[in-house]
Design an enzyme around this catalytic site. Structure first.
Site, PDB file in Angstrom:
ATOM      1  N   CYS A 152      49.675  27.712  39.810  1.00 34.14           N
ATOM      2  CA  CYS A 152      49.824  29.361  39.930  1.00 34.14           C
ATOM      3  C   CYS A 152      50.793  29.562  40.938  1.00 34.14           C
ATOM      4  O   CYS A 152      50.615  29.215  42.087  1.00 34.14           O
ATOM      5  CB  CYS A 152      48.403  29.650  39.769  1.00 34.14           C
ATOM      6  SG  CYS A 152      48.445  31.768  40.419  1.00 34.14           S
TER       7      CYS A 152
ATOM      8  N   GLU B 112      36.690  44.994  47.453  1.00 36.87           N
ATOM      9  CA  GLU B 112      37.999  45.434  46.994  1.00 36.87           C
ATOM     10  C   GLU B 112      38.023  47.087  46.862  1.00 36.87           C
ATOM     11  O   GLU B 112      38.908  47.178  46.016  1.00 36.87           O
ATOM     12  CB  GLU B 112      38.392  44.692  45.453  1.00 36.87           C
ATOM     13  CG  GLU B 112      38.251  43.356  45.318  1.00 36.87           C
ATOM     14  CD  GLU B 112      38.495  42.175  46.370  1.00 36.87           C
ATOM     15  OE1 GLU B 112      37.444  41.842  47.208  1.00 36.87           O
ATOM     16  OE2 GLU B 112      39.503  42.028  46.439  1.00 36.87           O
TER      17      GLU B 112
ATOM     18  N   TYR C 298      35.593  48.611  45.366  1.00 38.07           N
ATOM     19  CA  TYR C 298      34.696  49.502  44.372  1.00 38.07           C
ATOM     20  C   TYR C 298      33.632  50.123  45.009  1.00 38.07           C
ATOM     21  O   TYR C 298      33.411  50.199  46.189  1.00 38.07           O
ATOM     22  CB  TYR C 298      34.431  48.194  43.514  1.00 38.07           C
ATOM     23  CG  TYR C 298      35.568  47.745  42.747  1.00 38.07           C
ATOM     24  CD1 TYR C 298      36.271  48.763  41.787  1.00 38.07           C
ATOM     25  CD2 TYR C 298      36.145  46.224  42.774  1.00 38.07           C
ATOM     26  CE1 TYR C 298      37.502  48.081  40.984  1.00 38.07           C
ATOM     27  CE2 TYR C 298      37.221  45.928  42.049  1.00 38.07           C
ATOM     28  CZ  TYR C 298      37.687  46.769  41.072  1.00 38.07           C
ATOM     29  OH  TYR C 298      38.831  46.630  40.318  1.00 38.07           O
TER      30      TYR C 298
ATOM     31  N   HIS D 295      41.868  47.643  46.760  1.00 38.04           N
ATOM     32  CA  HIS D 295      42.888  47.787  45.970  1.00 38.04           C
ATOM     33  C   HIS D 295      44.088  48.537  46.208  1.00 38.04           C
ATOM     34  O   HIS D 295      45.279  48.535  46.028  1.00 38.04           O
ATOM     35  CB  HIS D 295      42.674  48.049  44.588  1.00 38.04           C
ATOM     36  CG  HIS D 295      41.777  46.873  43.891  1.00 38.04           C
ATOM     37  ND1 HIS D 295      42.320  45.746  43.923  1.00 38.04           N
ATOM     38  CD2 HIS D 295      40.841  47.025  42.977  1.00 38.04           C
ATOM     39  CE1 HIS D 295      41.572  44.796  43.317  1.00 38.04           C
ATOM     40  NE2 HIS D 295      40.609  45.691  42.544  1.00 38.04           N
TER      41      HIS D 295
ATOM     42  N   ARG E 280      43.321  32.701  39.387  1.00 43.49           N
ATOM     43  CA  ARG E 280      44.568  32.720  38.790  1.00 43.49           C
ATOM     44  C   ARG E 280      44.672  31.047  38.458  1.00 43.49           C
ATOM     45  O   ARG E 280      45.189  30.742  37.403  1.00 43.49           O
ATOM     46  CB  ARG E 280      45.718  33.300  39.377  1.00 43.49           C
ATOM     47  CG  ARG E 280      45.415  34.963  39.332  1.00 43.49           C
ATOM     48  CD  ARG E 280      46.442  35.632  40.200  1.00 43.49           C
ATOM     49  NE  ARG E 280      46.386  35.176  41.523  1.00 43.49           N
ATOM     50  CZ  ARG E 280      47.349  35.408  42.610  1.00 43.49           C
ATOM     51  NH1 ARG E 280      48.512  36.273  42.047  1.00 43.49           N
ATOM     52  NH2 ARG E 280      47.155  35.056  43.998  1.00 43.49           N
TER      53      ARG E 280
ATOM     54  N   ARG F 294      29.572  39.771  46.324  1.00 45.16           N
ATOM     55  CA  ARG F 294      31.019  39.567  46.832  1.00 45.16           C
ATOM     56  C   ARG F 294      31.123  40.671  48.228  1.00 45.16           C
ATOM     57  O   ARG F 294      31.240  41.892  47.984  1.00 45.16           O
ATOM     58  CB  ARG F 294      31.940  39.728  45.829  1.00 45.16           C
ATOM     59  CG  ARG F 294      33.382  39.816  46.290  1.00 45.16           C
ATOM     60  CD  ARG F 294      34.001  38.683  45.416  1.00 45.16           C
ATOM     61  NE  ARG F 294      35.523  38.570  45.665  1.00 45.16           N
ATOM     62  CZ  ARG F 294      36.577  38.706  44.855  1.00 45.16           C
ATOM     63  NH1 ARG F 294      36.009  38.826  43.734  1.00 45.16           N
ATOM     64  NH2 ARG F 294      37.658  38.857  45.110  1.00 45.16           N
TER      65      ARG F 294
ATOM     66  N   GLN G 261      52.531  38.100  36.883  1.00 44.15           N
ATOM     67  CA  GLN G 261      53.435  38.798  35.773  1.00 44.15           C
ATOM     68  C   GLN G 261      52.629  38.784  34.489  1.00 44.15           C
ATOM     69  O   GLN G 261      53.053  39.704  33.833  1.00 44.15           O
ATOM     70  CB  GLN G 261      54.736  37.990  35.702  1.00 44.15           C
ATOM     71  CG  GLN G 261      55.770  38.372  36.552  1.00 44.15           C
ATOM     72  CD  GLN G 261      57.171  37.573  36.544  1.00 44.15           C
ATOM     73  OE1 GLN G 261      57.455  37.011  37.472  1.00 44.15           O
ATOM     74  NE2 GLN G 261      57.963  37.902  35.609  1.00 44.15           N
TER      75      GLN G 261
HETATM   76 FE1  SF4 Z   1      49.574  32.694  38.328  1.00 45.93          FE
HETATM   77 FE2  SF4 Z   1      51.372  34.210  37.673  1.00 45.93          FE
HETATM   78 FE3  SF4 Z   1      49.743  32.573  35.789  1.00 45.93          FE
HETATM   79 FE4  SF4 Z   1      49.371  34.951  37.167  1.00 45.93          FE
HETATM   80  S1  SF4 Z   1      50.636  34.671  35.649  1.00 45.93           S
HETATM   81  S2  SF4 Z   1      48.145  32.921  36.603  1.00 45.93           S
HETATM   82  S3  SF4 Z   1      49.952  34.747  38.959  1.00 45.93           S
HETATM   83  S4  SF4 Z   1      51.364  31.836  37.482  1.00 45.93           S
END
Ligand code: SF4
Ligand code: NAP
Length: 671
Positions: free
Chosen positions: A335, A165, A167, A253, A312, A215, A340
């Protein structure tokens, strides 16, 4: 017989046997820096209970100069080690396994002390890094190795060394960031010396029986990125230096190619990991935009990787694996890759949470305890706020009736689901439907609730949402003007040349809806790669080729009155993607506009206070995306009766699903 035989089969990484092939990828939660270690421990313990094979923590700094920001957490003192011990003990009590990620940010650090192979500022940090000398490089290697040894002392089952990424370790690998002429730069062999030396030293200091994952950036997606030969050579060298597994890193990134946003196709980069299969002997872990067990199973079944990393998705649902294993995959909260409440929070210095699951990161504070006094509760409106409140209250043992005026649930979420590149919202609505069906909530669709029928309830929750704002602009009688709701719901159509009034989140969505072909490139991975310029790294160093955007389906002009750059209110980590996408489609953006009159031929506008440069923006259709107003007609009908007003009905301005779901869930937890 499970539907996920590959995903749920055991695997051993080095010294560590795992019950399944699911890794919870590293996520920075911003919890460690707050010092509430019980909260950190509960975050990981809840996910351990949910059956994930192995978790990797957010990146821990090996030293002050390598922290992502000033004060970034790391294992610097005996007290730090004791705090981390709380986490590992809780995870182990729950039967889980956890590795600590060591992350040296190099030039990505938001600190004036940051260090790098060369003094080249990154586009995403305000600080130019200090170029390291020989002693400085030795210090970084030693600090990373010590961090790994301390992780062992703190009870972790292993470490992941962050080499991707963009780094620190990644920065040594490419001439983009490494202009050295000593033994740490120049030839590819010299440039990869640092990561390999780090791995060898970690192995030496932490011990051969301690899990070590590297990684590795398999596709840099930046100019002058690594060639595929260099990626393979590095992977072999890392293996020889003592790694037990290689995890996949995709893109730096600073890359201008989206890699995890919702418009990225599911499993869009598993082919990159697959390219490395057979080149090394150790297990390979693939990642990025994998959010369903079906997707993960398919990747493993076709042999693209040995394990799947999802990060996520474990914010959205800590019980992902347990549900997949018990035939309840449809009940996994999805997810939607919106960023957000997770990444956007991380970058704003807030605790990372989840739009779909506001409990993420708040496990000790937002507790859904069974109620001692069950009540009859009416929820009016089955949009994001009403659904969240109803399901939370039901889960706690209340008797809930949910009224919805429309024929289906979802409210404004249904508009988002129609936007090309936001198909994941369909999955979210489906999940709400599944949860409602499995709950005790009584649902009345096509039912406009009236005050009289609400009289018998102990509590009334008003979640009646919003209606589109219709701005006061002089309009000729035969002009073609529609609002975004009519367009996105399919009740109205647009011509070939369109003017969009309002350039907020919905204006951007509507523009995308107007210009993109169907199905969207999100559902056509090969075309998505062409659109964004993602090539095979065997032919294109770093996997970066010239993007070839698709032709727009319409000619679109977006307008706003404010003089600022359109799209400023879009998400911090995703706004650039929306702006880049519309720019590639040739969407015009006008700011500082006065709307003089809407006519059949388009919108007459001028600019600034003195109404300069009058002109006609040609359009056969004008779409109004000028925000919303609260829909609260029922409130007046209810008179003095106390009610709880949530979501858009409460505050329409800057309403988004994150606020609506959070408010609904928190009210549901409280009543
Ligand atoms: Fe997934 Fe959105 Fe929740 Fe982040 S905020 S874990 S991207 S659903
Ligand atoms: P918004 O973001 O508040 O934008 C409203 C737009 O309408 C602005 O461009 C505003 O610009 C214009 N406007 C406001 N009043 C007006 C008036 N009287 N006449 C003409 N123009 C007017 O609202 P939204 O676009 O409807 O989005 C609603 C919410 O959903 C927001 O919180 C948004 O962030 C969120 N959302 C986000 C995304 C995303 O991040 N991708 C996508 C969809 C929705 P001027 O006042 O300058 O003209």
């Amino acid at each position: 017989m499970t539907a996920f035989p590959h995903l749920l089969s055991p695997i051993t990484l080095g010294p560590l046997p795992l019950p399944n092939r699911v890794l919870m990828g590293s996520m920075h939660t911003n919890l460690e820096e707050r010092g509430d270690w019980n909260r950190v421990a509960e975050f990981y313990a809840e996910r351990a209970r949910g059956g994930v094979g192995l978790m990797v923590t957010g990146g821990m700094a090996p030293n002050r100069e390598g922290g992502v920001f000033d004060g970034a957490a790391g294992l610097f003192t005996p007290e730090d080690i004791a705090n981390h011990r709380l986490v590992t003990d809780r995870v182990h009590e729950e039967g889980g396994r956890i590795a600590m990620q060591v992350l040296h940010a190099g030039r990505y650090a938001y600190t004036a002390d940051c260090v790098a192979p060369s003094a080249i500022k990154s586009p995403i940090s305000p600080y130019t890094p200090h170029e390291l000398d020989e002693a400085g490089i030795e210090k970084q290697i030693a600090d990373i190795a010590i961090a790994a040894a301390r992780a062992r002392e703190a009870g972790y089952d292993g470490v992941e060394i962050m080499g991707s990424e963009g780094y620190f370790l990644n920065q040594f690998l490419v001439t983009h960031t490494n202009r050295r002429t000593d033994r740490w730069g120049g030839s590819p062999e010299n440039r990869m010396r640092l990561p390999v030396e780090v791995m060898a030293r970690v192995r030496q200091v932490a011990g051969a029986d301690f899990l070590l994952i590297y990684r590795l950036s398999m596709i840099d997606l930046i100019p002058d990125g690594q060639t595929w030969d260099q990626v393979v050579t590095l992977a072999k060298a890392v293996e020889a230096a003592g790694a037990h597994a290689i995890n996949t890193g995709i893109g730096w990134h600073e890359a201008r190619v989206p890699t995890i946003a919702t418009s990225v196709p599911r499993a869009a980069f598993s082919w990159v990991t697959q390219k490395l299969k057979g080149q090394v002997g150790l297990p390979l872990i693939t990642s990025n935009r994998i959010n369903r067990p079906e997707v993960a199973e398919e990747i493993l079944a076709r042999g693209a990787a040995d394990m799947v990393s999802m990060a996520r998705p474990f914010l959205a649902d800590p019980d992902f694996v347990a549900k997949a294993a018990s035939g309840r995959a449809a009940r996994i909260a999805p997810c939607i890759a919106c960023n957000q409440a997770c990444l956007d929070h991380t970058f704003a210095g807030k605790v990372s949470s989840c739009l779909v699951n506001p409990r993420a990161g708040h496990e000790t504070e937002l507790v859904l305890a069974p109620t001692a006094t069950p009540k009859r509760i009416a929820v009016v409106g089955a949009g994001a706020a009403g659904l969240s409140a109803a399901l939370t209250l039901d889960a706690r043992g209340h008797q809930v009736t949910l009224f919805e005026r429309d024929a289906g649930v979802g409210g404004q979420l249904r508009f988002a689901a129609e936007v090309p590149g936001k198909e994941e919202f369909k999955g979210l609505i489906d999940w709400y439907r599944t949860e409602l069906a499995a709950s005790g909530v009584t649902l009345h669709l096509n039912h406009r609730a009236r005050a009289a029928e609400l009289a018998g309830f102990d509590e009334v929750i008003l979640a009646t949402g919003v209606r589109p704002r219709w701005p006061e602009i002089e309009t000729a009688p035969n002009a073609q003007v529609i609002n975004y709701a009519d367009l996105l719901s399919g009740q109205a159509t647009a011509g070939r040349t369109v003017a969009v009034i309002g350039a907020g989140g919905i204006g951007f969505d509507v523009a995308e809806y107007l210009v993109a072909e169907r199905p969207s490139t999100t559902l056509r991975p090969a075309d998505w790669r062409t659109e964004w310029g993602v090539g095979d790294p065997t032919c294109w160093p770093g996997g970066l080729m010239t993007p070839e955007p698709e032709r727009p389906a319409r000619s679109v002009t977006m307008m706003q009155r404010k003089p600022e750059r359109p799209g400023r209110t879009l998400g911090r980590t995703t706004g650039w993607i929306h702006r880049a996408s519309l720019a590639a489609y040739g969407v015009q953006m006008l700011r500082g506009v006065n709307y003089e009159r809407i006519e059949p031929a388009g919108v007459r506008i001028s600019f600034g206070q003195s109404r300069e440069s009058p002109r006609l923006v040609p359009a056969d259709t004008v779409v109004i995306c000028a925000g919303q107003e609260s829909e609260r007609g029922l409130l007046a009908e209810l008179g003095d009766r106390p009610v709880h007003v949530i979501g858009g009905a409460d505050v329409a301005a800057e309403l988004d699903a994150k606020r609506a779901i959070d408010q609904g869930t928190r009210l549901g937890a409280r009543l």
